[in-house]
Design a protein around this motif. Structure first.
Motif, PDB file in Angstrom:
ATOM      1  N   PRO A   1       3.070   4.065  -4.600  1.00 62.62           N
ATOM      2  CA  PRO A   1       2.189   4.934  -5.071  1.00 62.62           C
ATOM      3  C   PRO A   1       1.686   4.322  -6.486  1.00 62.62           C
ATOM      4  CG  PRO A   1       4.004   7.025  -4.747  1.00 62.62           C
ATOM      5  CD  PRO A   1       4.460   5.214  -4.447  1.00 62.62           C
TER       6      PRO A   1
ATOM      7  N   ARG B   1      -4.471  -6.527  -4.980  1.00 60.35           N
ATOM      8  CA  ARG B   1      -5.579  -5.946  -3.577  1.00 60.35           C
ATOM      9  C   ARG B   1      -5.300  -4.974  -2.998  1.00 60.35           C
ATOM     10  NH1 ARG B   1      -9.062 -11.708  -2.245  1.00 60.35           N
ATOM     11  NH2 ARG B   1     -10.024 -11.445  -4.483  1.00 60.35           N
ATOM     12  N   ARG B   2      -3.675  -4.929  -2.557  1.00 57.93           N
ATOM     13  CA  ARG B   2      -2.920  -4.270  -1.849  1.00 57.93           C
ATOM     14  C   ARG B   2      -2.676  -2.994  -2.349  1.00 57.93           C
ATOM     15  NH1 ARG B   2      -2.952  -9.132   0.253  1.00 57.93           N
ATOM     16  NH2 ARG B   2      -3.672  -9.139   2.758  1.00 57.93           N
ATOM     17  N   LEU B   3      -1.839  -2.749  -3.674  1.00 57.06           N
ATOM     18  CA  LEU B   3      -1.997  -2.365  -4.635  1.00 57.06           C
ATOM     19  C   LEU B   3      -3.167  -1.135  -4.928  1.00 57.06           C
ATOM     20  CD1 LEU B   3       0.156  -3.843  -7.302  1.00 57.06           C
ATOM     21  CD2 LEU B   3       0.914  -2.605  -5.752  1.00 57.06           C
ATOM     22  N   PRO B   4      -2.436   0.266  -4.471  1.00 59.69           N
ATOM     23  CA  PRO B   4      -3.994   1.534  -4.159  1.00 59.69           C
ATOM     24  C   PRO B   4      -3.078   1.900  -5.913  1.00 59.69           C
ATOM     25  CG  PRO B   4      -1.284   2.320  -4.420  1.00 59.69           C
ATOM     26  CD  PRO B   4      -1.504   1.088  -3.295  1.00 59.69           C
ATOM     27  N   ASN B   5      -2.612   1.142  -6.645  1.00 61.28           N
ATOM     28  CA  ASN B   5      -2.527   1.675  -8.489  1.00 61.28           C
ATOM     29  C   ASN B   5      -2.357   0.649  -9.047  1.00 61.28           C
ATOM     30  OD1 ASN B   5      -2.807   3.226 -10.771  1.00 61.28           O
ATOM     31  ND2 ASN B   5      -0.833   4.530 -10.515  1.00 61.28           N
TER      32      ASN B   5
ATOM     33  N   PRO C   1       0.846  -1.434   0.015  1.00 57.50           N
ATOM     34  CA  PRO C   1       0.058   0.068  -0.055  1.00 57.50           C
ATOM     35  C   PRO C   1       0.814   1.162   0.003  1.00 57.50           C
ATOM     36  CG  PRO C   1      -1.095  -1.515   1.676  1.00 57.50           C
ATOM     37  CD  PRO C   1       0.504  -2.013   0.941  1.00 57.50           C
ATOM     38  N   HIS C   2       2.431   1.119   0.330  1.00 52.58           N
ATOM     39  CA  HIS C   2       2.638   1.964   0.373  1.00 52.58           C
ATOM     40  C   HIS C   2       3.230   2.346  -0.729  1.00 52.58           C
ATOM     41  CE1 HIS C   2       2.469   2.308   4.899  1.00 52.58           C
ATOM     42  NE2 HIS C   2       2.842   1.259   4.351  1.00 52.58           N
TER      43      HIS C   2
END
Length: 301
Positions: free
Chosen positions: A228, A252-256, A225-226
Motif C-alpha cells: 500500500p 502497473r501492479r502497484l496501487p501507489n 498489489p499488496h
C-alpha cells in the motif's frame, strides 16, 4: 565555520553491530528520519556512496552489508525473504525501525519482502533495477546459476593474481553503459569485498536460489498489489542485466506506484548515475515525509 561543521554529517562512517550473533557492517551518515539502502547481489554498501551522501543532508541514511556480502558474516539462508527478516532485525538493532527502504537488484527483492512482512513499518519503498520483476535476465546469470561455471568462478577469482579486480572490471563492463563514469573508489571497495571468503559463495547460493534455466524463478509481480505504501520504481534504460520493461510491468501492479526511467544508465545505476537517481529520490522521499504529517501537524509514527 558553518561549512566545516555541516560537512561531517554527510560523510559516511563505518560501523559494526551484532545482529542475532552475526557481526554486521554498515555505513551511516546524517540525521533525521531513517533511510535504509540495500545493495545488490555480490555488492557491498559502498555502491551507495553518492546516494548516501546526497540523502544524508536531511535523513539518517544507512547502507548495510547484507549477510555474507562485503564483511558481514553469512546466514544459512541466502534467499531474499530470509535476508529481509535479518534486515528487520538489523533495523531494530540500530534503532531505525521505520525506514524508507531502497533496494537495488537483489536488494530490491529483499526490499519487497521487507515491505510485505511489515508494511506498517515501511512509509515508502524504492526499487532500483529490482530482481523479481520478470523472468528475463542476462544469459550470463543463467550460466553461472545452472552450470559448473559458477563453481569455477567461485574458486578461480579469489585465487587468481588480480582476480578480484578482473571480476569487478567485468561487472563494470556489463553493468554500466559508460564504465569510466564509475568512481575508482567503487572498483577498489568492490574488489576488497569479493576477496572476502564468504562473498562469492553467498552470491552463488543466492543466484542458484533465484535463477534457473528459464531465467528468474522467484517472481514478485503478483505480490506487488499488496504493497500500500508509495513505491518508486527506478530503472536504467540501458540495463542489460534486467530489461527496463520489467519496471513498467512492476509499476502497473502497484496501487501507489511511480516510475522513473533514467536514460543512458545501466544496471549499476546507484553508482553510475547517482546524481540522476537523487533527483528522483529527493522529491519522492520528501513527498512521503509530507504524507506522514496529519492535518493537525502531528506525526504518524
Amino acid at each position: 565555520m558553518n561549512k566545516n561543521v555541516s560537512v561531517p554529517r554527510c560523510v559516511p562512517r563505518e560501523r559494526w553491530i551484532d545482529v542475532g550473533g552475526k557481526p554486521t557492517r554498515y555505513l551511516e551518515a546524517g540525521r533525521g528520519d531513517p533511510v535504509l539502502l540495500i545493495h545488490g547481489e555480490g555488492g557491498v554498501s559502498e555502491q551507495w556512496d553518492g546516494v548516501l551522501r546526497g540523502l544524508a543532508s536531511n535523513h539518517r541514511t544507512i547502507a548495510v552489508d547484507l549477510p555474507g556480502y562485503g564483511y558481514s558474516k553469512p546466514i544459512a539462508d541466502a534467499r531474499p525473504a530470509a535476508m529481509a527478516r535479518f534486515t528487520w532485525e538489523f533495523t531494530r538493532a540500530v534503532g531505525a525501525e521505520r525506514p524508507v527502504v531502497i533496494g537495488h537488484s537483489f536488494g530490491g527483492a529483499v526490499a519487497v519482502h521487507m515491505a510485505l512482512q511489515r508494511p506498517e513499518q515501511v512509509p515508502s519503498l524504492v526499487l532500483v533495477s529490482s530482481a523479481g520483476m520478470g523472468r528475463v535476465i542476462n544469459p550470463a546469470m543463467v550460466l553461472l546459476a545452472v552450470t559448473p561455471v559458477g563453481d569455477l568462478t567461485k574458486w578461480l577469482f579469489p585465487n587468481l593474481p588480480g582476480g578480484p579486480r578482473v571480476l569487478v572490471a567485468g561487472v563494470a563492463l556489463a553493468g554500466a553503459t559508460r564504465p569510466w563514469r564509475l568512481p575508482s573508489s567503487w572498483l577498489s571497495s568492490q574488489a576488497r569485498a569479493v576477496s572476502s571468503p564468504e562473498a562469492l559463495p553467498t552470491t552463488l547460493r543466492s543466484q542458484r536460489s533465484s535463477v534457473g534455466p528459464c531465467g528468474q524463478k522467484n517472481l514478485l509481480l503478483k505480490q506487488l498489489p499488496h504493497l500500500p505504501m508509495p513505491t518508486l520504481v527506478a530503472w536504467g534504460t540501458h540495463d542489460v542485466m534486467v530489461p527496463f520493461w520489467q519496471a513498467i510491468a512492476a509499476r502497473r501492479r502497484l496501487p501507489n506506484g511511480q516510475l522513473q526511467l533514467v536514460p543512458c544508465s545501466g544496471h549499476l545505476m546507484p553508482t553510475e548515475a547517482a546524481g540522476a537517481l537523487l533527483k528522483t529520490l529527493r522529491p519522492f522521499i520528501a513527498a512521503s515525509d509530507r504524507d506522514m504529517v496529519t492535518a493537525d501537524g502531528g506525526q504518524l509514527r
